[in-house]
Design an enzyme around this catalytic site. Structure first.
Site, PDB file in Angstrom:
ATOM      1  N   GLY A 199       0.782  -1.231   0.000  1.00 22.44           N
ATOM      2  CA  GLY A 199       0.000   0.000   0.000  1.00 22.44           C
ATOM      3  C   GLY A 199       0.809   1.274   0.000  1.00 22.44           C
ATOM      4  O   GLY A 199       0.266   2.352   0.156  1.00 22.44           O
ATOM      5  N   THR A 203       2.766   0.047  -7.113  1.00 29.22           N
ATOM      6  CA  THR A 203       2.066  -0.077  -8.397  1.00 29.22           C
ATOM      7  C   THR A 203       1.848   1.297  -9.007  1.00 29.22           C
ATOM      8  O   THR A 203       2.080   1.515 -10.200  1.00 29.22           O
ATOM      9  CB  THR A 203       0.706  -0.754  -8.186  1.00 29.22           C
ATOM     10  OG1 THR A 203       0.898  -1.896  -7.363  1.00 29.22           O
ATOM     11  CG2 THR A 203       0.094  -1.172  -9.489  1.00 29.22           C
ATOM     12  N   GLU A 419      -9.971   1.638  31.352  1.00 29.68           N
ATOM     13  CA  GLU A 419      -9.405   2.568  30.367  1.00 29.68           C
ATOM     14  C   GLU A 419      -8.832   3.809  31.048  1.00 29.68           C
ATOM     15  O   GLU A 419      -7.797   4.327  30.621  1.00 29.68           O
ATOM     16  CB  GLU A 419     -10.454   2.979  29.328  1.00 29.68           C
ATOM     17  CG  GLU A 419     -11.002   1.828  28.483  1.00 29.68           C
ATOM     18  CD  GLU A 419      -9.926   1.036  27.753  1.00 29.68           C
ATOM     19  OE1 GLU A 419      -8.865   1.596  27.429  1.00 29.68           O
ATOM     20  OE2 GLU A 419     -10.152  -0.173  27.531  1.00 29.68           O
TER      21      GLU A 419
HETATM   22  P1  ADP Z   1       1.350  -1.157  -3.502  1.00 31.80           P
HETATM   23  O1  ADP Z   1       1.494  -1.537  -4.946  1.00 31.80           O
HETATM   24  O2  ADP Z   1       2.605  -0.619  -2.893  1.00 31.80           O
HETATM   25  O3  ADP Z   1       0.736  -2.206  -2.651  1.00 31.80           O
HETATM   26  P2  ADP Z   1      -0.548   0.646  -4.594  1.00 31.80           P
HETATM   27  O4  ADP Z   1       0.282   1.383  -5.570  1.00 31.80           O
HETATM   28  O5  ADP Z   1      -1.411  -0.427  -5.128  1.00 31.80           O
HETATM   29  O6  ADP Z   1       0.339   0.074  -3.440  1.00 31.80           O
HETATM   30  O7  ADP Z   1      -1.422   1.722  -3.808  1.00 31.80           O
HETATM   31  C1  ADP Z   1      -2.796   1.620  -3.706  1.00 31.80           C
HETATM   32  C2  ADP Z   1      -3.457   2.973  -3.728  1.00 31.80           C
HETATM   33  O8  ADP Z   1      -3.055   3.748  -2.616  1.00 31.80           O
HETATM   34  C3  ADP Z   1      -3.076   3.792  -4.923  1.00 31.80           C
HETATM   35  O9  ADP Z   1      -3.912   3.517  -6.001  1.00 31.80           O
HETATM   36  C4  ADP Z   1      -3.228   5.210  -4.438  1.00 31.80           C
HETATM   37  O10 ADP Z   1      -4.568   5.622  -4.513  1.00 31.80           O
HETATM   38  C5  ADP Z   1      -2.880   5.097  -2.982  1.00 31.80           C
HETATM   39  N1  ADP Z   1      -1.473   5.486  -2.758  1.00 31.80           N
HETATM   40  C6  ADP Z   1      -0.507   4.671  -2.272  1.00 31.80           C
HETATM   41  N2  ADP Z   1       0.650   5.329  -2.159  1.00 31.80           N
HETATM   42  C7  ADP Z   1       0.444   6.578  -2.606  1.00 31.80           C
HETATM   43  C8  ADP Z   1       1.278   7.731  -2.735  1.00 31.80           C
HETATM   44  N3  ADP Z   1       2.572   7.711  -2.391  1.00 31.80           N
HETATM   45  N4  ADP Z   1       0.726   8.858  -3.219  1.00 31.80           N
HETATM   46  C9  ADP Z   1      -0.572   8.891  -3.554  1.00 31.80           C
HETATM   47  N5  ADP Z   1      -1.403   7.832  -3.452  1.00 31.80           N
HETATM   48  C10 ADP Z   1      -0.923   6.694  -2.969  1.00 31.80           C
HETATM   49 ZN    ZN Z   2      -6.642  -2.730  28.657  1.00 39.44          ZN
END
Ligand code: ADP
Ligand code: ZN
Length: 635
Positions: A199, A203, A419
């Site tokens: 994430g 990609t 808590e």
């Molecule tokens: P990974 O391939 O590293 O698992 P992705 O490229 O699939 O992550 O990221 C998923 C989504 O998260 C992207 O389509 C985008 O919307 C958001 N995202 C992740 N990193 C960024 C970034 N550095 N800047 C803007 N959006 C991001």
């Molecule tokens: Zn606790």
């Protein structure tokens, strides 16, 4: 490719028609015909009830005197004709049915035709000719192609990972003008490996490179290569590179390359398994193509440690670009990118949101913004405001509220003390992260949550910090004990986490003076289980005993620290619990305000007194249900 799809469909339609046709002929339905047995037939003939009969081999069709039709089957009975003549039945003889010539041809040749058809079908699939019928093609790669005009991702859409972007600049330059680099005989990397947690935008980054350079983009996931049949993966790799060369200049992006690129010899059973063949093919292809053909391979993984070293050799993935989780500034930039597409209320402070989301990757931030937009829509607002964002952040970090859960008052009070204990110790123990929010609304599996947030991104922790954390974790249980003098299951999760931390302090971080700065129980490196399975015990029994003692000592010290703090601040404990019971969720500033009032003596003294419990509450003694443990959250 559509053409082929239609051809396939037409083929199936024709087959279906033929089936229905045959079925109709065989079952041939005509009028209402009585089916009678041969003996019934003979009886009718003898009684003189039969008017006429048509004999077609064994089949008898006839008509009674009253006009009803019948049919029957006759054994080869030489007496039959004689008897019919005697009884004056009109006899017609017919030759056996002859189906039309084309049906005969069809029936005798159908199995053959079908077999040949199936054979041709598979041959064509195996050779991958014509590039059609993706759904049925085994040997073909499942890569998705985005052409220059289809994809609009550029570096503007990628935020917060500037270093990674800089490192990829060079690739873009090359793809834009390959000759410039070749003139001087320089070699362009064939492959770039993007390494980072899920994430973080790997990609996205690869797509943006293609977008910036204006080239085609092929994407496939490592797991798409792997199929049940041996040899399929290898043939898919071959196909992928063929496709890539055909569409050059382009970028081939392989997500989760660890699915195919794992250390060879790491599969159970060893030898040449399917994955290994696929990897070998990948290596062969990477050696075989020249990057001046304008094809660049970009792969992504979050487990570079399990990759086969052969993949990382020069001439293959010789560039590694780390794509880390964004820091506070990075998160701010990413939030800016994603909120630019939604109407935002002016009260939204993205800096605050960025500060409150440590450890969030880009995908999580994108998700947060999306959740907030959905929430605002559900609340019938036309702009997303800070409250929407805060609420969806709570939902993402602490789990969805379970307001419908029925909780007895006594349980609620128990949770509130628990808590409050966490929160107060987190406030007062030196060096701990500030308290962000305390809540006794059940969320997910927890009855209540205390959330701490660091002031800045932290990259390492001191021993004092860890000790403070243990005290905070233990504080929930301490509070229950100090107030009620008994234990509940509510602290199960806290205890588990505290024990884990203490064990790491002793075994991994060398924080115990007695054990010294040594690592105990290192990660197992047994190749045949995929290289990441379990721990080896690389110490003696007597060391094991010492480790257990040290772990226990750390946890108990935390417990005693927490208890001291709470006992010295009983008034505050009651006051915070009161506030929690009244408001269900409070934030760190409210605890600060209470503390300040206590110090200046302005506070209403009755707030500092123990909460009067209804008599039944004590008797029930607030058992917390198994599995639904209150937890403290330290981010
Ligand atoms: P990974 O391939 O590293 O698992 P992705 O490229 O699939 O992550 O990221 C998923 C989504 O998260 C992207 O389509 C985008 O919307 C958001 N995202 C992740 N990193 C960024 C970034 N550095 N800047 C803007 N959006 C991001
Ligand atoms: Zn606790």
């Amino acid at each position: 490719m559509n053409n082929n799809l239609y051809k396939n469909m037409a083929l199936w339609l024709v087959i279906a028609f033929i089936m229905v046709f045959l079925f109709n002929i065989i079952s041939g339905t005509q009028g209402v015909i009585k089916n009678i047995s041969y003996s019934e037939f003979l009886q009718s003939v003898q009684k003189g009830e039969v008017e006429s009969v048509i004999i077609k081999q064994e089949k008898l069709n006839g008509q009674y005197m009253d006009g009803t039709q019948f049919e029957s089957y006759a054994p080869n009975d030489p007496e039959l004709v004689k008897m019919l003549v005697e009884n004056k039945v009109k006899i017609t003889a017919r030759p056996p049915d002859k189906s039309p010539w084309y049906m005969q041809v069809l029936i005798s040749w159908l199995p053959m035709i079908l077999l040949i058809g199936v054979w041709i079908f598979f041959m064509r699939q195996m050779q991958g000719g014509g590039g059609g019928g993706k759904a049925f093609s085994f040997g073909k790669s499942k890569a998705k192609l985005l052409t220059q005009d289809q994809q609009k991702v550029t570096f503007k859409d990628v935020a917060g990972i500037e270093e990674a972007k800089e490192e990829l600049e060079e690739i873009i330059e090359f793809l834009k003008d390959p000759h410039k680099f070749q003139k001087l005989g320089g070699k362009i990397p064939k492959g770039v490996l993007l390494v980072g947690p899920p994430g973080t935008g790997k990609t996205l980054l690869a797509k943006a490179v293609a977008g910036e350079a204006g080239v085609n983009f092929f994407s496939i996931s490592g797991s798409d290569f792997v199929e049940m049949f041996v040899g399929v993966g290898a043939s898919r790799v071959r196909d992928l590179f063929d496709q890539g060369k055909k569409h050059a200049p382009c970028i081939i992006f392989v997500d989760e390359i660890d699915a195919v690129g794992r250390h060879r010899g790491a599969g159970l059973g060893g030898g040449h398994d399917e994955r290994e063949q696929t990897l070998n093919q990948l290596l062969v292809e990477m050696d075989g193509f020249e990057s001046n053909e304008g094809v660049i391979l970009i792969a992504a993984t979050n487990r570079p440690d399990v990759l086969d070293p052969a993949l990382l050799r020069p001439g293959r993935f010789d560039r590694q670009v780390v794509v880390p989780r964004p820091d506070m500034n990075g998160r701010f930039e990413i939030l800016k990118v994603h909120t630019s597409k939604i109407p935002l209320d002016p009260d939204v402070e993205l800096e605050t949101v960025a500060k409150g989301t440590p450890g969030f990757a880009g995908a999580e931030l994108a998700n947060l913004v999306n959740e907030a937009a959905l929430l605002a829509a559900r609340r019938n607002k036309d702009k997303v405001d800070m409250k929407d964002i805060e609420d969806s952040k709570d939902k993402v970090t602490m789990g969805k509220e379970r307001r419908s859960m029925v909780i007895k008052d006594s349980e609620k009070e128990n949770t509130a003390y628990h808590e409050a204990g966490h929160a107060i110790v987190a406030k007062l123990v030196p060096g701990a992260d500030p308290v962000h929010k305390v809540s006794i609304i059940p969320r997910g599996m927890a009855l209540g949550v205390t959330q701490q947030l660091p002031e800045d991104d932290r990259h390492m922790y001191t021993k004092e910090f860890m000790e403070g954390m243990l005290a905070v974790l233990m504080a929930g249980r301490c509070a229950e004990e100090v107030i009620y003098g008994r234990l509940s299951t509510g602290a199960g999760n806290d205890i588990e986490r505290a024990t884990d931390i203490a064990r790491k302090m002793v075994c991994a971080w060398g924080m115990s003076e007695k054990m010294g700065p040594l690592a105990f129980g290192r990660k197992d490196e047994q190749v045949f289980l995929g290289r990441d399975f379990g721990h080896t015990k690389d110490y003696s029994e007597s060391t094991a005993v010492m480790i257990d003692e040290e772990v226990k000592r750390f946890v108990l010290t935390g417990y005693n620290n927490a208890k001291d703090i709470l006992k010295n601040n009983m008034g505050l404990l009651h006051a915070v619990t009161r506030l929690l019971l009244e408001k269900e969720t409070i934030d760190g500033h409210e605890i600060d305000a209470l503390l300040a009032k206590i110090e200046s003596g302005e506070i209403d003294a009755s707030l500092l007194q123990p909460i009067e419990r209804k008599s039944e509450a004590k008797a029930e003694s607030a058992e917390v249900k198994e599995g639904e443990e209150a937890q403290v959250e330290t981010v």
